[in-house]
Design a protein around this motif. Sequence first.
Motif, PDB file in Angstrom:
ATOM      1  N   GLY A 235      -9.422   4.632  26.010  1.00  0.00           N
ATOM      2  CA  GLY A 235      -8.706   4.194  27.333  1.00  0.00           C
ATOM      3  C   GLY A 235      -9.431   4.782  28.008  1.00  0.00           C
ATOM      4  N   SER A 236      -8.913   3.722  29.391  1.00  0.00           N
ATOM      5  CA  SER A 236      -9.766   4.489  30.288  1.00  0.00           C
ATOM      6  C   SER A 236      -9.188   5.987  30.761  1.00  0.00           C
ATOM      7  CB  SER A 236      -9.512   3.580  32.013  1.00  0.00           C
ATOM      8  OG  SER A 236      -8.312   2.915  31.640  1.00  0.00           O
ATOM      9  N   THR A 237      -8.588   5.966  31.953  1.00  0.00           N
ATOM     10  CA  THR A 237      -8.325   7.303  32.788  1.00  0.00           C
ATOM     11  C   THR A 237      -6.946   7.138  33.297  1.00  0.00           C
ATOM     12  OG1 THR A 237     -10.308   8.687  33.499  1.00  0.00           O
ATOM     13  CG2 THR A 237      -8.282   9.167  34.178  1.00  0.00           C
TER      14      THR A 237
ATOM     15  N   SER B 237      -4.540   6.241  31.044  1.00  0.00           N
ATOM     16  CA  SER B 237      -4.106   4.711  31.056  1.00  0.00           C
ATOM     17  C   SER B 237      -3.257   5.446  29.316  1.00  0.00           C
ATOM     18  CB  SER B 237      -5.007   4.527  29.246  1.00  0.00           C
ATOM     19  OG  SER B 237      -6.283   4.900  28.437  1.00  0.00           O
TER      20      SER B 237
ATOM     21  N   LYS C 276      -3.446   7.656  26.916  1.00  0.00           N
ATOM     22  CA  LYS C 276      -4.104   8.576  25.743  1.00  0.00           C
ATOM     23  C   LYS C 276      -3.445  10.068  25.531  1.00  0.00           C
ATOM     24  CE  LYS C 276      -8.261   8.607  27.303  1.00  0.00           C
ATOM     25  NZ  LYS C 276      -7.719   7.894  28.818  1.00  0.00           N
TER      26      LYS C 276
ATOM     27  N   HIS D 124     -14.208   9.114  26.150  1.00  0.00           N
ATOM     28  CA  HIS D 124     -14.381   8.653  27.458  1.00  0.00           C
ATOM     29  C   HIS D 124     -16.400   7.849  26.595  1.00  0.00           C
ATOM     30  CE1 HIS D 124     -11.816   9.091  30.446  1.00  0.00           C
ATOM     31  NE2 HIS D 124     -12.203   7.939  30.605  1.00  0.00           N
TER      32      HIS D 124
ATOM     33  N   VAL E 136      -5.616   2.134  24.429  1.00  0.00           N
ATOM     34  CA  VAL E 136      -4.743   2.007  25.143  1.00  0.00           C
ATOM     35  C   VAL E 136      -4.732   1.683  26.903  1.00  0.00           C
ATOM     36  CG1 VAL E 136      -3.522   3.507  23.412  1.00  0.00           C
ATOM     37  CG2 VAL E 136      -4.642   4.287  25.254  1.00  0.00           C
ATOM     38  N   ASN E 137      -4.279   0.446  26.223  1.00  0.00           N
ATOM     39  CA  ASN E 137      -3.718   0.633  28.536  1.00  0.00           C
ATOM     40  C   ASN E 137      -2.532   0.653  28.967  1.00  0.00           C
ATOM     41  OD1 ASN E 137      -4.607  -0.385  31.098  1.00  0.00           O
ATOM     42  ND2 ASN E 137      -6.179  -2.014  30.199  1.00  0.00           N
ATOM     43  N   HIS E 138      -2.213   0.916  30.152  1.00  0.00           N
ATOM     44  CA  HIS E 138      -1.242   0.744  30.599  1.00  0.00           C
ATOM     45  C   HIS E 138       0.330   1.437  28.981  1.00  0.00           C
ATOM     46  CE1 HIS E 138      -2.231   0.017  34.607  1.00  0.00           C
ATOM     47  NE2 HIS E 138      -2.217  -1.046  34.070  1.00  0.00           N
TER      48      HIS E 138
ATOM     49  N   ASN F  26     -11.058  -3.547  29.951  1.00  0.00           N
ATOM     50  CA  ASN F  26     -10.137  -2.626  29.756  1.00  0.00           C
ATOM     51  C   ASN F  26     -10.149  -1.475  31.191  1.00  0.00           C
ATOM     52  OD1 ASN F  26      -6.900  -2.792  28.346  1.00  0.00           O
ATOM     53  ND2 ASN F  26      -8.357  -3.838  27.467  1.00  0.00           N
TER      54      ASN F  26
END
Length: 279
Positions: free
Chosen positions: A36-38, A40, A42, A200, A215-217, A239
């Motif tokens: 997931g992005s920074t 998100s 994790k 990442h 994952v996201n949000h 995402n």
Amino acid sequence: MIEIKDVYFKYLNFPTHILEDFSLNISKGEIVGIIGSTGSGKSTICYLFNGLIPHHFKGSFQGSVIVDGKDATQIPVEQMSETIGYMLQEPSFQIASAYVESEIAFGMENLGVPVEEMENRITAYLEKLGISHLRERSTSNLSEGEKQRVILASILAMKPDILVLDESTSMIDSTSKKELIKILKDLKVKEEKTIILIDHDLDFISKLVDRVILVNHGKIMANGLPTEVLTDVELLKRNGLVPPTLTSLFHEFKVNAFSLDKIPTTYDEAIKILTSWLK
Ligand SMILES: Nc1ncnc2c1ncn2[C@@H]1O[C@H](COP(=O)(O)OP(=O)(O)O)[C@@H](O)[C@H]1O
Ligand SMILES: [Mg+2]
């Protein structure tokens, strides 16, 4: 092995819930990648595994987290380290002792491991991680890759069944990454560890995991085989992730009307496809 059910969590200084009705199961012996992005969520998810949430990170918490039969929301974090070893993103933050040998002994001392057994484990894990030559060294002038292996040795010496590596490849070079892949594969096969990787670097993830969770949000957007999740270029981009190099390349081939049943995730598969085109 890990059963998270109906968790709600809001950090004290964060306006909204980062986890809402969050559930996740991980089985013994699985290698799971969480991507997931920074920002998100994790790390937040991983803080649940050893009880850092709700014990250390304050906020409003609700739900159930059972790890290896233990209730992580009730048992102190130090006690959970017998079951779960957590490697943080920044190795320097995690080193507590002046010398390599005492660093590896530190966690075991807290668990009350007898001295003789401690000696045996120090020798064994230094050897396993290929760093026996660092035993007498000061921890202050090690390279990032060396520090990381010392931390991994100190975690493994506590013999946890579960290992969590939170963005542990961000500070190391490609040679150390390759060595880490070998070590982790070996731990899965020989010691049946359950391993959770947050990263990442999707190339790194694709070389190791049995399952990928995107994952996201704080929500699970995808949960499946690496061949499903890591080849879905649109899903990854949507995402905020950069697809693995191989995947992007073959996605372009597909978009440009090359005949392709599936997008490869490994070099072996890619070479098979390329060879078939050349015939
Ligand atoms: N200690 C904290 N207090 C308040 N908000 C936090 C804290 N830690 C993380 N957050 C917020 O929670 C969200 C998820 O963060 P995190 O789990 O660290 O994401 P990731 O590990 O995917 O980068 C982010 O928006 C972040 O700003
Ligand atoms: Mg994080």
